[in-house]
Design an enzyme around this catalytic site. Sequence first.
Site, short mmCIF file in Angstrom:
data_model
loop_
_atom_site.label_atom_id
_atom_site.label_comp_id
_atom_site.label_asym_id
_atom_site.label_seq_id
_atom_site.Cartn_x
_atom_site.Cartn_y
_atom_site.Cartn_z
N GLY B 13 52.13 36.34 32.46
CA GLY B 13 51.00 35.74 33.17
C GLY B 13 49.89 36.73 33.45
O GLY B 13 49.95 37.90 33.05
N ALA B 14 48.84 36.25 34.18
CA ALA B 14 47.68 37.09 34.46
C ALA B 14 48.08 38.31 35.30
O ALA B 14 47.68 39.43 35.01
CB ALA B 14 46.61 36.27 35.21
N VAL B 15 48.87 38.08 36.34
CA VAL B 15 49.30 39.18 37.19
C VAL B 15 50.36 40.01 36.46
O VAL B 15 50.36 41.25 36.53
CB VAL B 15 49.84 38.66 38.54
CG1 VAL B 15 50.45 39.79 39.36
CG2 VAL B 15 48.72 37.97 39.32
N ARG B 40 59.62 29.25 26.92
CA ARG B 40 58.51 29.16 25.98
C ARG B 40 58.02 30.55 25.52
O ARG B 40 57.58 30.73 24.39
CB ARG B 40 57.37 28.39 26.67
CG ARG B 40 56.17 28.04 25.84
CD ARG B 40 55.30 26.98 26.58
NE ARG B 40 55.22 27.22 28.04
CZ ARG B 40 54.33 28.02 28.62
NH1 ARG B 40 53.44 28.65 27.90
NH2 ARG B 40 54.33 28.18 29.94
N SER B 41 58.04 31.54 26.44
CA SER B 41 57.53 32.87 26.12
C SER B 41 58.65 33.83 25.68
O SER B 41 58.36 34.98 25.32
CB SER B 41 56.80 33.47 27.33
OG SER B 41 55.65 32.71 27.62
N CYS B 130 46.34 37.01 47.59
CA CYS B 130 45.39 38.02 47.14
C CYS B 130 44.16 38.14 48.05
O CYS B 130 43.60 39.22 48.21
CB CYS B 130 44.96 37.76 45.70
SG CYS B 130 44.36 36.10 45.36
N ARG B 250 34.79 30.23 45.88
CA ARG B 250 34.97 30.83 44.56
C ARG B 250 33.60 31.16 43.98
O ARG B 250 32.66 30.38 44.09
CB ARG B 250 35.69 29.81 43.66
CG ARG B 250 36.26 30.42 42.41
CD ARG B 250 37.55 31.14 42.63
NE ARG B 250 38.67 30.27 42.92
CZ ARG B 250 39.92 30.71 43.08
NH1 ARG B 250 40.19 32.01 43.01
NH2 ARG B 250 40.89 29.87 43.35
N HIS B 257 38.09 40.24 44.48
CA HIS B 257 37.65 39.41 45.59
C HIS B 257 36.80 40.24 46.55
O HIS B 257 37.07 41.43 46.76
CB HIS B 257 38.86 38.89 46.38
CG HIS B 257 39.67 37.85 45.68
ND1 HIS B 257 39.29 37.23 44.52
CD2 HIS B 257 40.88 37.29 46.02
CE1 HIS B 257 40.21 36.36 44.16
NE2 HIS B 257 41.19 36.37 45.04
#
Lengths: 352, 352
Positions: B13-15, B40-41, B130, B250, B257
Amino acid sequence: MSKPTLAVVGATGAVGTVMLDILSSRPDVWGEIRLIASPRSAGKVLRVRGEDVVVQALSPEVFDGVDVAMFDVPDEVSAEWAPIAAARGAVVVDNSGAFRMDPDVPLVVPECNAEAARNRPKGIIANPNCTTLSMMAAMGALHRQYGLRELVVASYQAVSGAGAAGPKRLYDELEAVAGDRTLGTVAGDVRKAVPDLADSPFPAPMVLNVVPWAGSLKDDGWSSEELKVRNESRKILGIPDLKVSATCVRVPVVTTHSLAVHATFAEPVTVEGARAVLDKAPTVVVLDDPAQGVFPTPADVVGTDPTYVGRIRQALDFPNTLELFICGDNLRKGAALNTAEIAELVAAELTG
Amino acid sequence: MSKPTLAVVGATGAVGTVMLDILSSRPDVWGEIRLIASPRSAGKVLRVRGEDVVVQALSPEVFDGVDVAMFDVPDEVSAEWAPIAAARGAVVVDNSGAFRMDPDVPLVVPECNAEAARNRPKGIIANPNCTTLSMMAAMGALHRQYGLRELVVASYQAVSGAGAAGPKRLYDELEAVAGDRTLGTVAGDVRKAVPDLADSPFPAPMVLNVVPWAGSLKDDGWSSEELKVRNESRKILGIPDLKVSATCVRVPVVTTHSLAVHATFAEPVTVEGARAVLDKAPTVVVLDDPAQGVFPTPADVVGTDPTYVGRIRQALDFPNTLELFICGDNLRKGAALNTAEIAELVAAELTG
């Protein structure tokens, strides 16, 4: 008297351009409209009310016969020329910062203090800063009902607040970064990708960024923009001891300022009550149904006249306090529209 | 014991991607590192510490022999699988929202409450949201000196806070609008110019816009993100009655952030004093010289580890109150870095 003569000083600027659009679409209370700009722009032809009008160079004589003169020019130009126009008999409605805090100059938002426009010992009425203006219609309505005591504000300010160079710069930066899907992930990569910042009206990249700075540096680290929010809110609302703290931040939005507002009142306040007050305020639109994705965003309200309010919440830990998210077009209600509305108040007074 | 075995759950994932980068660059306290993801991964090959590692599918057995398991997966996956990993003997460091407010799960920011990580009756330690994390190192340092009492926060949150789909969407929208220098001037024009919003992780256009919404709808109009800032700040700082109001927005920033923070303390506070406290905080960097254009912006600090603080001002009308603008990389300190730091605390405890 017959319909008054209006002069628009700074007709070729970012706000001036919106002003001509507004003058062309509102009920026509004006006789002659003279368009005035710096000698550099004199001779240009602009359209207003469906007619071509030749821009005249700023001079003392150009104000002869003018009843109301709207100024949207830099502070130093207003400081010099507004008194000249007033001495020639025009009532000046000035959108610069030159006179806003002058005790002999009323600072007017028609929804809040229309009556103040009649008391103008210098023949000058000031139009507030666009950031302050973006929330005044809504905050004025809530103040009349609940008695405003404290404001903590964080802004999300559009680049057009910095003049016509702002949008040009943002569009330039957008074109420079589009297509590179690695940018915004390494410190300084956006700074390297955009055109030379020495040519920007902003102190840092605006695309893929937010910049916590607007205006000039004042005492103790405050920006001029942040102090305007404090001082002008107090004057417009007539609350000299209103507690205000603002942090002003520029965001990559072309036009329309947004404000996250934490507002504390003298009286108890509920979301339902505040919504009813705002629904009744003629120039305020409540957009507040997050379950349906309904809240104001700049892209969805730009180019329109109202002040939009959403995300209305009762603070969980602060008594008598609301949280709000407010959007207003900084070139329309934040500048040209409010100036036109003040000028129309004067026109009604002169002809009435 | 020898170097502990680490499992990274949600490695693709992104993190997770940032986590592999962080694990590759920090002092290496780990023996085996297992990479785990959804079936899946499974079979994908990822690089960590300069070596190729095959991703394994999530199963109970994959945790056998694991000492510490970092989870960065959706809440419901953590809720199901973190207890399974803990039952197999792993100490879980979980970055989801599933356990953060569980009284039997510590919520840890090493700069604020490292000692809390040792008391973990469920074998689970939670990593904060976050947005909260982006300000905790700085606010913790100020709290220890001055005693924090109230926080009013407005956020400027990056799109990567919504996962890998966030940056992809923003880049798609950037490409769709670049070159059209009329956009952002008429209500709805950006909405029409970007790809179908039904395919976006965001409820409105992100390019040339700001969107006052993050997370899901909770009671009384609050977003889940706004309530996390309140509840998690209280738990991390150990101030159960801390007064907090947050508005989460956002912005079109890829990663990092920013927060405009209005912070009220029990003790008198000055800009000079606060700056000295923050300068001494090891993971905080003060960037605050607006006369020289020095303040933190996301584009200038993304991809780095510290919490950056600028625009430090003493509130003019609120006693014992500072205004601050804080930036932190939401994928690093805001997620993967803090998770790694907690895991290292546990590793030191296990081997020490």
